[in-house]
Design a protein around this motif. Structure first.
Motif, PDB file in Angstrom:
ATOM      1  N   SER A   3      -7.626 -96.598  11.567  1.00 25.33           N
ATOM      2  CA  SER A   3      -7.770 -96.794  13.192  1.00 25.33           C
ATOM      3  C   SER A   3      -8.457 -95.892  13.982  1.00 25.33           C
ATOM      4  O   SER A   3      -8.881 -96.165  15.136  1.00 25.33           O
ATOM      5  CB  SER A   3      -6.194 -97.101  13.527  1.00 25.33           C
ATOM      6  OG  SER A   3      -5.550 -95.786  13.438  1.00 25.33           O
ATOM      7  N   GLY A   4      -9.034 -94.710  13.531  1.00 22.93           N
ATOM      8  CA  GLY A   4      -9.573 -93.879  14.155  1.00 22.93           C
ATOM      9  C   GLY A   4     -11.093 -94.023  14.307  1.00 22.93           C
ATOM     10  O   GLY A   4     -11.939 -93.476  14.813  1.00 22.93           O
ATOM     11  N   GLY A   5     -11.665 -95.300  13.550  1.00 21.65           N
ATOM     12  CA  GLY A   5     -12.711 -95.435  13.331  1.00 21.65           C
ATOM     13  C   GLY A   5     -13.290 -97.137  13.845  1.00 21.65           C
ATOM     14  O   GLY A   5     -12.274 -98.065  13.903  1.00 21.65           O
ATOM     15  N   ILE A   6     -14.534 -97.198  14.321  1.00 23.67           N
ATOM     16  CA  ILE A   6     -14.839 -98.547  15.248  1.00 23.67           C
ATOM     17  C   ILE A   6     -15.905 -99.032  14.210  1.00 23.67           C
ATOM     18  O   ILE A   6     -17.062 -98.624  14.027  1.00 23.67           O
ATOM     19  CB  ILE A   6     -15.120 -98.470  16.248  1.00 23.67           C
ATOM     20  CG1 ILE A   6     -14.131 -97.971  17.351  1.00 23.67           C
ATOM     21  CG2 ILE A   6     -15.674 -99.705  17.005  1.00 23.67           C
ATOM     22  CD1 ILE A   6     -14.545 -97.928  18.727  1.00 23.67           C
ATOM     23  N   CYS A   7     -15.555-100.254  13.393  1.00 20.53           N
ATOM     24  CA  CYS A   7     -16.447-100.882  12.949  1.00 20.53           C
ATOM     25  C   CYS A   7     -17.071-102.219  13.676  1.00 20.53           C
ATOM     26  O   CYS A   7     -16.324-103.010  13.927  1.00 20.53           O
ATOM     27  CB  CYS A   7     -16.065-101.817  11.375  1.00 20.53           C
ATOM     28  SG  CYS A   7     -17.076-102.869  10.594  1.00 20.53           S
ATOM     29  N   ARG A   8     -18.368-102.121  14.101  1.00 20.99           N
ATOM     30  CA  ARG A   8     -18.943-102.854  14.985  1.00 20.99           C
ATOM     31  C   ARG A   8     -18.993-104.476  14.490  1.00 20.99           C
ATOM     32  O   ARG A   8     -19.339-105.406  15.174  1.00 20.99           O
ATOM     33  CB  ARG A   8     -19.965-102.520  15.781  1.00 20.99           C
ATOM     34  CG  ARG A   8     -19.690-101.448  16.731  1.00 20.99           C
ATOM     35  CD  ARG A   8     -20.925-100.688  17.266  1.00 20.99           C
ATOM     36  NE  ARG A   8     -20.534 -99.708  18.362  1.00 20.99           N
ATOM     37  CZ  ARG A   8     -20.241 -98.280  17.871  1.00 20.99           C
ATOM     38  NH1 ARG A   8     -20.159 -98.080  16.839  1.00 20.99           N
ATOM     39  NH2 ARG A   8     -19.957 -97.412  19.013  1.00 20.99           N
ATOM     40  N   CYS A   9     -19.149-104.368  13.154  1.00 20.20           N
ATOM     41  CA  CYS A   9     -19.486-105.539  12.460  1.00 20.20           C
ATOM     42  C   CYS A   9     -17.802-106.305  12.186  1.00 20.20           C
ATOM     43  O   CYS A   9     -18.142-107.534  11.687  1.00 20.20           O
ATOM     44  CB  CYS A   9     -19.850-105.536  10.945  1.00 20.20           C
ATOM     45  SG  CYS A   9     -21.550-104.438  11.143  1.00 20.20           S
ATOM     46  N   THR A  10     -16.884-106.054  12.703  1.00 23.59           N
ATOM     47  CA  THR A  10     -15.703-106.248  12.577  1.00 23.59           C
ATOM     48  C   THR A  10     -15.121-106.807  11.052  1.00 23.59           C
ATOM     49  O   THR A  10     -14.701-107.599  10.795  1.00 23.59           O
ATOM     50  CB  THR A  10     -15.078-107.718  13.434  1.00 23.59           C
ATOM     51  OG1 THR A  10     -15.912-108.778  12.786  1.00 23.59           O
ATOM     52  CG2 THR A  10     -15.461-107.213  14.832  1.00 23.59           C
ATOM     53  N   GLY A  11     -15.541-105.663  10.157  1.00 23.46           N
ATOM     54  CA  GLY A  11     -15.359-106.032   8.570  1.00 23.46           C
ATOM     55  C   GLY A  11     -14.179-105.147   8.119  1.00 23.46           C
ATOM     56  O   GLY A  11     -14.134-104.556   7.000  1.00 23.46           O
ATOM     57  N   TYR A  12     -13.153-105.178   9.110  1.00 21.35           N
ATOM     58  CA  TYR A  12     -11.929-104.366   8.631  1.00 21.35           C
ATOM     59  C   TYR A  12     -11.311-104.978   7.217  1.00 21.35           C
ATOM     60  O   TYR A  12     -10.716-104.375   6.479  1.00 21.35           O
ATOM     61  CB  TYR A  12     -10.951-104.215   9.736  1.00 21.35           C
ATOM     62  CG  TYR A  12     -11.300-103.637  10.929  1.00 21.35           C
ATOM     63  CD1 TYR A  12     -11.689-102.237  10.822  1.00 21.35           C
ATOM     64  CD2 TYR A  12     -11.714-104.200  11.990  1.00 21.35           C
ATOM     65  CE1 TYR A  12     -12.026-101.164  11.914  1.00 21.35           C
ATOM     66  CE2 TYR A  12     -12.233-103.467  13.141  1.00 21.35           C
ATOM     67  CZ  TYR A  12     -12.403-102.094  13.017  1.00 21.35           C
ATOM     68  OH  TYR A  12     -12.989-101.236  14.177  1.00 21.35           O
ATOM     69  N   LYS A  13     -11.234-106.221   7.218  1.00 18.39           N
ATOM     70  CA  LYS A  13     -10.557-106.913   6.017  1.00 18.39           C
ATOM     71  C   LYS A  13     -11.390-106.388   4.691  1.00 18.39           C
ATOM     72  O   LYS A  13     -10.713-106.083   3.933  1.00 18.39           O
ATOM     73  CB  LYS A  13     -10.745-108.393   6.127  1.00 18.39           C
ATOM     74  CG  LYS A  13     -10.258-109.076   5.213  1.00 18.39           C
ATOM     75  CD  LYS A  13     -10.275-110.758   5.357  1.00 18.39           C
ATOM     76  CE  LYS A  13      -9.822-111.449   3.857  1.00 18.39           C
ATOM     77  NZ  LYS A  13     -10.044-112.895   4.184  1.00 18.39           N
ATOM     78  N   ASN A  14     -12.663-106.355   4.753  1.00 16.83           N
ATOM     79  CA  ASN A  14     -13.402-105.977   3.624  1.00 16.83           C
ATOM     80  C   ASN A  14     -13.231-104.357   3.131  1.00 16.83           C
ATOM     81  O   ASN A  14     -13.026-103.992   2.103  1.00 16.83           O
ATOM     82  CB  ASN A  14     -14.762-106.349   3.844  1.00 16.83           C
ATOM     83  CG  ASN A  14     -15.108-107.819   3.600  1.00 16.83           C
ATOM     84  OD1 ASN A  14     -14.265-108.723   3.521  1.00 16.83           O
ATOM     85  ND2 ASN A  14     -16.330-108.282   3.621  1.00 16.83           N
ATOM     86  N   ILE A  15     -13.020-103.690   4.416  1.00 17.10           N
ATOM     87  CA  ILE A  15     -13.116-102.114   4.223  1.00 17.10           C
ATOM     88  C   ILE A  15     -11.636-101.911   3.633  1.00 17.10           C
ATOM     89  O   ILE A  15     -11.287-101.194   2.763  1.00 17.10           O
ATOM     90  CB  ILE A  15     -12.844-101.592   5.453  1.00 17.10           C
ATOM     91  CG1 ILE A  15     -14.350-101.612   6.042  1.00 17.10           C
ATOM     92  CG2 ILE A  15     -12.495-100.082   5.329  1.00 17.10           C
ATOM     93  CD1 ILE A  15     -14.489-101.074   7.489  1.00 17.10           C
ATOM     94  N   VAL A  16     -10.570-102.746   4.166  1.00 17.54           N
ATOM     95  CA  VAL A  16      -9.092-102.623   3.364  1.00 17.54           C
ATOM     96  C   VAL A  16      -9.239-103.066   2.015  1.00 17.54           C
ATOM     97  O   VAL A  16      -8.452-102.110   1.196  1.00 17.54           O
ATOM     98  CB  VAL A  16      -8.059-103.533   4.340  1.00 17.54           C
ATOM     99  CG1 VAL A  16      -6.740-103.263   3.529  1.00 17.54           C
ATOM    100  CG2 VAL A  16      -7.926-102.928   5.506  1.00 17.54           C
TER     101      VAL A  16
END
Length: 160
Positions: free
Chosen positions: A129-142
């Protein structure tokens, strides 16, 4: 003032201005440019490195504060051509996106798995949560962190 910092297992010394930020020390002194410098306000998290195993945002950490501490950057993850399970997970689960936030995400999640080898989705989301993915790829990061946790527990982890 002379500062000497252990970066990725190597002692790096330089005469610097006391106001020099750690991100600049890392990028300019040993030339490790994997640590990205994004927002200069600690909001984006692209500059995260590990200090004594804990994530810190190097764009708001003074280099002089790191004297006597061990700093680990994204360059330390790959050893002898073998990717860290976190790196492999990002590759396997297509979590690299544009790549700008990736170094900070990799280091943040490396610290997470070092402390908690089997995190839940919620714990992963809290950690990144302390990082911003500008590609909105949080699902893939998780998904990548879960992949890494599963493979690391199966013995894929290397020692640094």
């Amino acid at each position: 003032m002379e500062v000497s910092i252990n970066i990725n297992g190597r002692q790096v010394s330089r005469d610097i201005e006391p106001r020099m930020l750690l991100v600049h020390f890392i990028r300019e002194t040993p030339g490790l440019t994997g640590t990205h410098w994004g927002c200069d306000t600690s909001n984006c998290g692209a500059c995260v490195v590990l200090m004594d195993g804990k994530p810190v945002k190097s764009c708001t950490t003074l280099a002089v504060m790191c004297e006597g501490h061990e700093i680990r950057t994204v360059e330390s993850l790959e050893v002898n051509g073998q990717l860290d399970p976190i790196q492999q997970g990002f590759h396997e689960m297509h979590a690299l996106q544009c790549g700008f936030c990736t170094p900070g995400m990799l280091m943040t999640t490396r610290a997470l798995l070092d402390e908690n080898p089997n995190p839940t989705d919620e714990e992963i989301r809290t950690a990144i949560s302390g990082g911003i993915c500008r590609c909105t790829g949080y699902k893939n990061i998780v998904a990548a962190v879960k992949w890494a946790a599963e493979h690391e527990s199966a013995g894929m982890r290397q020692e640094v």
